[in-house]
Write a protein that holds these residues in place. Structure first.
Motif, PDB file in Angstrom:
ATOM      1  N   MET A   1      46.585  26.975  24.876  1.00 14.72           N
ATOM      2  CA  MET A   1      46.786  27.759  26.100  1.00 14.72           C
ATOM      3  C   MET A   1      48.273  27.996  26.325  1.00 14.72           C
ATOM      4  SD  MET A   1      45.667  26.849  30.044  1.00 14.72           S
ATOM      5  CE  MET A   1      43.918  26.799  29.642  1.00 14.72           C
ATOM      6  N   GLY A   2      48.687  29.262  26.504  1.00 14.85           N
ATOM      7  CA  GLY A   2      50.077  29.587  26.721  1.00 14.85           C
ATOM      8  C   GLY A   2      50.547  29.167  28.105  1.00 14.85           C
ATOM      9  N   LEU A   3      51.880  29.236  28.315  1.00 17.05           N
ATOM     10  CA  LEU A   3      52.455  28.835  29.591  1.00 17.05           C
ATOM     11  C   LEU A   3      51.943  29.712  30.734  1.00 17.05           C
ATOM     12  CD1 LEU A   3      56.184  28.094  28.603  1.00 17.05           C
ATOM     13  CD2 LEU A   3      54.389  26.461  29.225  1.00 17.05           C
ATOM     14  N   LYS A   4      51.784  31.009  30.464  1.00 13.34           N
ATOM     15  CA  LYS A   4      51.321  31.918  31.512  1.00 13.34           C
ATOM     16  C   LYS A   4      49.901  31.574  31.919  1.00 13.34           C
ATOM     17  CE  LYS A   4      51.318  36.810  32.734  1.00 13.34           C
ATOM     18  NZ  LYS A   4      51.619  38.192  32.250  1.00 13.34           N
ATOM     19  N   GLN A   5      49.082  31.286  30.936  1.00  9.61           N
ATOM     20  CA  GLN A   5      47.693  30.923  31.230  1.00  9.61           C
ATOM     21  C   GLN A   5      47.622  29.591  31.970  1.00  9.61           C
ATOM     22  OE1 GLN A   5      46.292  31.346  27.102  1.00  9.61           O
ATOM     23  NE2 GLN A   5      44.764  32.791  27.867  1.00  9.61           N
ATOM     24  N   GLN A   6      48.493  28.636  31.571  1.00  7.59           N
ATOM     25  CA  GLN A   6      48.535  27.341  32.252  1.00  7.59           C
ATOM     26  C   GLN A   6      48.932  27.524  33.718  1.00  7.59           C
ATOM     27  OE1 GLN A   6      51.138  24.699  30.144  1.00  7.59           O
ATOM     28  NE2 GLN A   6      49.801  24.519  28.360  1.00  7.59           N
ATOM     29  N   TYR A   7      49.931  28.403  33.948  1.00 12.05           N
ATOM     30  CA  TYR A   7      50.371  28.658  35.318  1.00 12.05           C
ATOM     31  C   TYR A   7      49.228  29.238  36.144  1.00 12.05           C
ATOM     32  CZ  TYR A   7      52.295  31.347  39.175  1.00 12.05           C
ATOM     33  OH  TYR A   7      52.510  31.885  40.408  1.00 12.05           O
ATOM     34  N   ARG A   8      48.533  30.216  35.575  1.00 13.67           N
ATOM     35  CA  ARG A   8      47.424  30.848  36.315  1.00 13.67           C
ATOM     36  C   ARG A   8      46.314  29.854  36.600  1.00 13.67           C
ATOM     37  NH1 ARG A   8      46.145  37.017  34.333  1.00 13.67           N
ATOM     38  NH2 ARG A   8      48.095  37.958  35.077  1.00 13.67           N
ATOM     39  N   SER A   9      46.043  28.990  35.633  1.00 17.48           N
ATOM     40  CA  SER A   9      44.988  27.999  35.817  1.00 17.48           C
ATOM     41  C   SER A   9      45.346  27.039  36.944  1.00 17.48           C
ATOM     42  CB  SER A   9      44.767  27.234  34.512  1.00 17.48           C
ATOM     43  OG  SER A   9      43.778  26.258  34.670  1.00 17.48           O
ATOM     44  N   CYS A  10      46.598  26.580  36.973  1.00 13.25           N
ATOM     45  CA  CYS A  10      47.045  25.671  38.037  1.00 13.25           C
ATOM     46  C   CYS A  10      47.056  26.380  39.384  1.00 13.25           C
ATOM     47  CB  CYS A  10      48.440  25.133  37.712  1.00 13.25           C
ATOM     48  SG  CYS A  10      48.498  24.008  36.303  1.00 13.25           S
ATOM     49  N   ARG A  11      47.497  27.642  39.381  1.00 13.14           N
ATOM     50  CA  ARG A  11      47.540  28.417  40.619  1.00 13.14           C
ATOM     51  C   ARG A  11      46.148  28.599  41.190  1.00 13.14           C
ATOM     52  NH1 ARG A  11      48.258  34.699  40.071  1.00 13.14           N
ATOM     53  NH2 ARG A  11      46.111  34.315  39.413  1.00 13.14           N
ATOM     54  N   ASN A  12      45.202  28.943  40.318  1.00 12.79           N
ATOM     55  CA  ASN A  12      43.828  29.161  40.775  1.00 12.79           C
ATOM     56  C   ASN A  12      43.215  27.879  41.325  1.00 12.79           C
ATOM     57  OD1 ASN A  12      44.032  31.806  39.995  1.00 12.79           O
ATOM     58  ND2 ASN A  12      42.962  31.527  38.043  1.00 12.79           N
ATOM     59  N   LEU A  13      43.554  26.758  40.694  1.00 12.37           N
ATOM     60  CA  LEU A  13      43.039  25.474  41.164  1.00 12.37           C
ATOM     61  C   LEU A  13      43.616  25.125  42.538  1.00 12.37           C
ATOM     62  CD1 LEU A  13      41.299  22.994  40.475  1.00 12.37           C
ATOM     63  CD2 LEU A  13      43.336  21.968  39.435  1.00 12.37           C
ATOM     64  N   LEU A  14      44.914  25.346  42.704  1.00 11.05           N
ATOM     65  CA  LEU A  14      45.583  25.017  43.959  1.00 11.05           C
ATOM     66  C   LEU A  14      45.121  25.919  45.095  1.00 11.05           C
ATOM     67  CD1 LEU A  14      47.796  23.513  45.584  1.00 11.05           C
ATOM     68  CD2 LEU A  14      49.432  25.230  44.747  1.00 11.05           C
ATOM     69  N   PHE A  15      45.044  27.225  44.817  1.00 13.01           N
ATOM     70  CA  PHE A  15      44.739  28.203  45.866  1.00 13.01           C
ATOM     71  C   PHE A  15      43.273  28.643  45.883  1.00 13.01           C
ATOM     72  CE2 PHE A  15      49.347  28.888  45.246  1.00 13.01           C
ATOM     73  CZ  PHE A  15      49.770  28.756  46.552  1.00 13.01           C
ATOM     74  N   ARG A  16      42.425  27.984  45.110  1.00  9.10           N
ATOM     75  CA  ARG A  16      41.007  28.353  45.042  1.00  9.10           C
ATOM     76  C   ARG A  16      40.839  29.827  44.696  1.00  9.10           C
ATOM     77  NH1 ARG A  16      38.107  26.478  50.440  1.00  9.10           N
ATOM     78  NH2 ARG A  16      39.817  27.677  51.335  1.00  9.10           N
ATOM     79  N   GLY A  17      41.636  30.275  43.732  1.00  5.02           N
ATOM     80  CA  GLY A  17      41.597  31.677  43.344  1.00  5.02           C
ATOM     81  C   GLY A  17      40.626  31.944  42.216  1.00  5.02           C
ATOM     82  N   ILE A  18      40.403  33.230  41.934  1.00  4.95           N
ATOM     83  CA  ILE A  18      39.544  33.628  40.819  1.00  4.95           C
ATOM     84  C   ILE A  18      40.390  33.836  39.574  1.00  4.95           C
ATOM     85  CG2 ILE A  18      37.955  34.769  42.407  1.00  4.95           C
ATOM     86  CD1 ILE A  18      39.075  37.450  41.104  1.00  4.95           C
ATOM     87  N   SER A  19      39.752  33.828  38.435  1.00  7.93           N
ATOM     88  CA  SER A  19      40.442  34.118  37.179  1.00  7.93           C
ATOM     89  C   SER A  19      40.625  35.625  37.044  1.00  7.93           C
ATOM     90  CB  SER A  19      39.642  33.579  35.991  1.00  7.93           C
ATOM     91  OG  SER A  19      39.527  32.171  36.069  1.00  7.93           O
ATOM     92  N   VAL A  20      41.860  36.048  36.814  1.00  8.40           N
ATOM     93  CA  VAL A  20      42.176  37.472  36.702  1.00  8.40           C
ATOM     94  C   VAL A  20      42.531  37.783  35.252  1.00  8.40           C
ATOM     95  CG1 VAL A  20      43.707  39.321  37.459  1.00  8.40           C
ATOM     96  CG2 VAL A  20      43.027  37.525  39.067  1.00  8.40           C
ATOM     97  N   PRO A  21      41.873  38.754  34.628  1.00  8.83           N
ATOM     98  CA  PRO A  21      42.169  39.066  33.226  1.00  8.83           C
ATOM     99  C   PRO A  21      43.540  39.718  33.062  1.00  8.83           C
ATOM    100  CG  PRO A  21      40.651  40.684  34.132  1.00  8.83           C
ATOM    101  CD  PRO A  21      40.803  39.605  35.178  1.00  8.83           C
ATOM    102  N   GLU A  22      44.083  39.624  31.863  1.00  7.78           N
ATOM    103  CA  GLU A  22      45.376  40.253  31.580  1.00  7.78           C
ATOM    104  C   GLU A  22      45.294  41.764  31.775  1.00  7.78           C
ATOM    105  OE1 GLU A  22      48.295  39.046  30.755  1.00  7.78           O
ATOM    106  OE2 GLU A  22      47.785  36.912  30.588  1.00  7.78           O
TER     107      GLU A  22
END
Length: 431
Positions: A1-22
């Motif tokens: 998993m790249g850094l950008k994907q890791q950031y999005r995964s952590c962000r979604n977990l923290l903010f209860r967000g959805i997964s957004v495709p590239e």
């Protein structure tokens, strides 16, 4: 998993967000009725930039669906939807379209208020008469002198129901009216401003029933929906349309402490519970004047465009200019609302008004009128800019990483669609 994907995964977990495709290009639906911005003397690059702000709002992960319709001078400059109607975190989500109906939540109040103003226009009620003149039971517990105008202006003194009243009261209009009528008022003369999140709508619907013999949707059909050629634009949805609706999602930071308590005071329940209820068959089938009008962004913008045009739509006089004027005229100076507490508010008899230097609809929006809906739904008209706007979303964050994008979108609309109407000249005209 790249850094950008890791950031999005952590962000979604923290903010209860959805997964957004590239690549989000396959999730965009663009209306065929869009016209070039140059037709209204604007740069197309500026309108394209507004849409990029809407894309950023979606990419925050806080809103599975974002739909925007912007009219200027009656021309549609933006009419686009982005994201998922349902299953945002599933492997096979349902992509939204321009025809996906969205619940307006409290933005429904603007439409309901106009129906009450229509009763007055037709001589069926007088806005300065007490509510109890038409609904005698409302006189109980100090409310005998509260007028319909005060009801529309959030000054009726019954902003909510007691904590021990079940939220299922939403689905029993008769019981809801009985409960509101027997409640004591905060005051007996309309002096206290306190946002009526749900209660006012039940009394408005009862007024319509008492003086016309029609249900809320029957009267809406007669006055607005059919004359304006709306497909949805109704309280609740027909059973056949339930599967088409945009599902609501509890996103953003979990609301705790004083934030959650205040939201419970306003909404009658916590955010997650309200979201669950809003996705239920009972809510989809109900008629709730304050909370569940379903429409597309284009239909909502169409409604406010009609108000901008003095109540006229395609040659049909939906409301008289005087009725529109009564509905959008400011009632008192900006003041703190006892329910909303932290926000100085300007109200008309049914609308939330803009403000200078910055208001609900962006900077320098003193003449704007419309309504907000839970939680990032904004629908308004700004006669100084000659625009009618609707921003509909399906996420329900209060605090989240979407706020910057939303602010840029509102600021961008105000700065791109600069004032083009001399409001002093308008105010000097006799209706």
């Amino acid at each position: 998993m790249g850094l950008k994907q890791q950031y999005r995964s952590c962000r979604n977990l923290l903010f209860r967000g959805i997964s957004v495709p590239e690549d989000i290009s396959t999730l965009i639906d663009i209306g065929r009725n869009e016209v070039p911005a140059t037709q209204q003397g604007l740069a197309q690059d500026d309108i394209d930039k507004l849409w990029r702000h809407a894309e950023s709002l979606f990419s925050s992960g806080m809103h599975p669906m974002v739909s925007v319709c912007l009219r200027r001078g009656g021309d549609v400059l933006l009419n686009r939807t982005l994201g998922y109607a349902d299953g945002a975190n599933h492997t096979q989500p349902r992509v939204a379209s321009l025809q996906t109906p969205v619940c307006l939540f409290s933005a429904s109040k603007a439409v309901s208020a106009m129906l009450i103003h229509k009763l007055a226009e037709d001589g069926l009620i007088d806005l300065l008469n007490p509510v109890s003149h038409y609904i005698p039971a409302f006189a109980a517990e100090g409310k005998a002198q509260i007028t319909i105008h005060q009801l529309l202006s959030h000054r009726a003194g019954v902003p909510g129901v007691p904590d021990d009243v079940a939220i299922e009261l939403l689905f029993n209009p008769k019981a809801a009216v009985e409960q509101i009528c027997k409640q004591p008022s905060l005051h007996n003369d309309g002096r206290i401003l306190a946002y009526h999140a749900i209660t006012g709508g039940f009394i408005q619907a009862e007024l319509i029933r008492v003086v016309t013999g029609k249900t809320l949707n029957e009267y809406l059909d007669e006055v607005v929906r059919k004359p304006m050629g709306m497909h949805y634009f109704r309280y609740g949805l027909e059973a056949k349309d339930h599967e088409l609706v945009a599902r609501n999602y509890a996103t953003g930071l979990p609301n705790i402490g004083v934030v959650e308590r205040q939201l419970v005071n306003i909404l009658g329940a916590g955010v997650s519970e309200v979201v669950d209820i809003s996705n239920s068959e009972a809510f989809l089938s109900a008629e709730i004047a304050s909370a569940n009008l379903y429409a597309t962004a284009e239909e909502t913008s169409r409604f406010f465009q009609m108000l901008l045009q003095g109540g006229v739509w395609q040659g049909k006089q939906i409301f008289t200019p005087l009725t529109v004027n009564r509905a959008v005229r400011e009632m008192g100076k900006p003041q703190f609302d006892r329910s909303l507490i932290l926000v100085p508010m300007r109200y008309s008899a049914g609308m939330m008004l803009g403000l200078n230097p910055v208001g609900l609809y962006g900077p320098k929006t003193h003449y704007a009128y419309g309504h907000l809906g839970f939680s990032n739904i904004l629908c308004w008209a700004d006669p100084e800019r000659d625009i009618a706007v609707s921003i509909l979303t399906s996420g329900k964050p209060v605090l989240g990483n979407h706020l910057l994008s939303l602010g840029k979108l509102l600021n961008g609309i105000s700065s791109t669609c600069k004032p083009c109407v001399d409001m002093q000249h308008i105010y000097s005209k006799v209706l």
